[in-house]
Design an enzyme around this catalytic site. Structure first.
Site, PDB file in Angstrom:
ATOM      1  CB  CYS B 108      -1.111  -0.193   1.084  1.00 46.23           C
ATOM      2  SG  CYS B 108      -1.982   1.691   1.567  1.00 46.23           S
ATOM      3  CB  CYS B 111      -2.381   4.428   3.927  1.00 47.94           C
ATOM      4  SG  CYS B 111      -3.903   3.996   3.627  1.00 47.94           S
ATOM      5  CB  SER B 112      -0.805   1.116   6.630  1.00 52.44           C
ATOM      6  OG  SER B 112      -1.608   1.860   7.193  1.00 52.44           O
ATOM      7  CB  CYS B 113      -4.739  -0.571   2.234  1.00 54.20           C
ATOM      8  SG  CYS B 113      -5.163   0.918   2.407  1.00 54.20           S
TER       9      CYS B 113
END
Lengths: 219, 211
Positions: B108, B111-113
């Protein structure tokens, strides 16, 4: 927005450093921040795209210097302040000084925990038929909205192939600015690495993004 | 806002953060917005219940059951939900299959998906700048950081999780596991093999004389 959070393709950050036997949290406060974010999100105080945007607008130097959960904390505190759910005087005092404001879905209690352990659905009924189908050649638009978007810079202006159609989903660009779901078709679009990074790039690599229909044109 | 000064040690940030987080939780609690016991339960779930073992069971089942694997690749969410006991998975989960020709890797960049329900909370490196910046440009270099080298002709497909779709890699079943049951197979499935930055463990040869 064209922020430092949009990191795909940037150089200079060094090696990836996996940590053997990494704990779930590195300090107790990290867990509290994660849980407060989940809980306040579940009260309907904001949606997930507003939450992402609250971290994207952190000053670049702060974003880059902060640990992950510190970014989450700073975004959370800012969202609470902006909505008047807490006051700056309360943050300074470290305790509540004013009455609470009503929350859209009520306060978060033990009874709400089960519900948030399964992700909600972002599918929405389509307003129109999908414009593209797998196999179509599409170009990611060269757009630079100052608000939240999920089209990363490194694909903008580049041509790829529609790989999958995922249905019609909440459009983050609209949801982040409080303009409702504005559902849009969502596609996986795959790019040849040479299209993205030039003729010297590794020809065995392809990269896909999940792109909403408004991000795309026919190539 | 005061940030790191040059002689700032990691521990002092923790001190500052401990105080600020405690203060915020106190305010939210006193206002009644959140019940700290509910926060405890959320933390406990991610520390004890939801983790890579959930994904490992799905992968092991796909290795052992071709019909399940076919359905998993066709509709990840529906098929995993049909297992019930593994994890309560939401919509939009997509399983992508590694083959001798194709290796998949998930990132991702924005962000941090990450597929929380299958793998738990993401490790620090997944959320940090080096991985997010390089995975889409130099995936072979990233794999080298993990000590993984793939044949140079192997196609690498990187999946950038830029929407609410979540990806889990179905790694290749290791050789030498014929006849193994799902539980034993699951022990070979690592978290990183389901992100695409690692490979499953190599089965240990049973000691001589063992059944």
């Amino acid at each position: 927005m064209d922020g430092v959070h949009d990191m795909g393709g940037m150089d200079g950050f060094g090696k990836v450093e996996p940590e053997p036997n990494e704990p779930v949290f590195h300090a107790d406060w990290e867990g509290r921040v994660m849980a407060m974010n989940r809980a306040m999100g579940a009260t309907g105080a904001w949606n997930i795209d507003m939450s992402r945007f609250s971290r994207e607008v952190l000053p670049p130097a702060v974003y880059l210097a902060s640990s992950y959960y510190r970014k989450w904390f700073l975004g959370l505190e800012q969202m609470l302040l902006e909505r008047g759910l807490i006051g700056a005087d309360e943050v300074a005092a470290g305790r509540a000084l004013h009455p609470a404001k009503p929350l859209k879905r009520g306060n978060f209690t033990v009874a709400d925990v089960e519900r948030i352990m399964t992700r909600g659905s972002f599918s929405r009924p389509p307003q129109e038929p999908a414009r593209y189908k797998p196999g179509d050649r599409v170009r990611a638009k060269n757009i630079h909205p100052a608000t939240h978007t999920r089209l990363p810079r490194y694909v903008r202006g580049h041509v790829g192939t529609v790989d999958r159609l995922h249905g019609c989903h909440v459009f983050p660009d609209a949801a982040a600015t409080g303009r409702g779901d504005n559902p849009q078709w969502l596609y996986t679009v795959r790019f040849d690495s040479r299209e993205l990074w030039g003729p010297e790039a590794d020809p065995t690599v392809t990269v896909s993004v999940d792109a909403f229909e408004p991000y795309l044109d026919f190539a | 806002m005061s940030d790191h000064s040059h002689d700032d040690h990691h521990g002092s940030e923790l001190g500052e953060m401990q105080l600020r987080v405690r203060a915020l939780e106190t305010i939210l609690t006193e206002k009644g917005y959140v019940d700290p016991k509910a926060l405890d339960l959320i933390i406990e779930a991610y520390e004890t219940k939801i983790g890579p073992h959930n994904g490992a069971r799905v992968v092991a089942k796909a290795w052992a059951d071709p019909e399940f694997k076919r359905r998993l690749l066709e509709d990840g969410s529906k098929t995993i939900a049909s297992l019930g006991h593994v994890s309560r998975v939401g919509d939009h989960l997509v399983a992508v299959e590694n083959t001798p020709q194709v290796h998949n890797m998930v990132v991702c960049t924005l962000c941090s998906c990450y597929p929380w329900e299958m793998l738990g909370l993401p490790p620090v490196w997944y959320k940090a700048a080096p991985y997010r910046s390089r995975a889409v440009k130099d995936p072979r270099g990233v794999l080298a950081d993990f000590g993984v080298t793939l044949p140079k002709e192997t196609e690498i497909r990187v999946w950038d999780s830029t929407a609410e779709t979540r990806f889990i890699v179905l790694p290749m079943r290791p050789a030498g596991t014929d006849g193994w049951g799902e539980e034993r197979l699951a022990e070979l499935v690592t978290r990183d093999s389901m992100i695409g930055t690692g490979l499953p463990k190599v089965p240990q040869k049973p000691p001589q004389g063992a059944a």
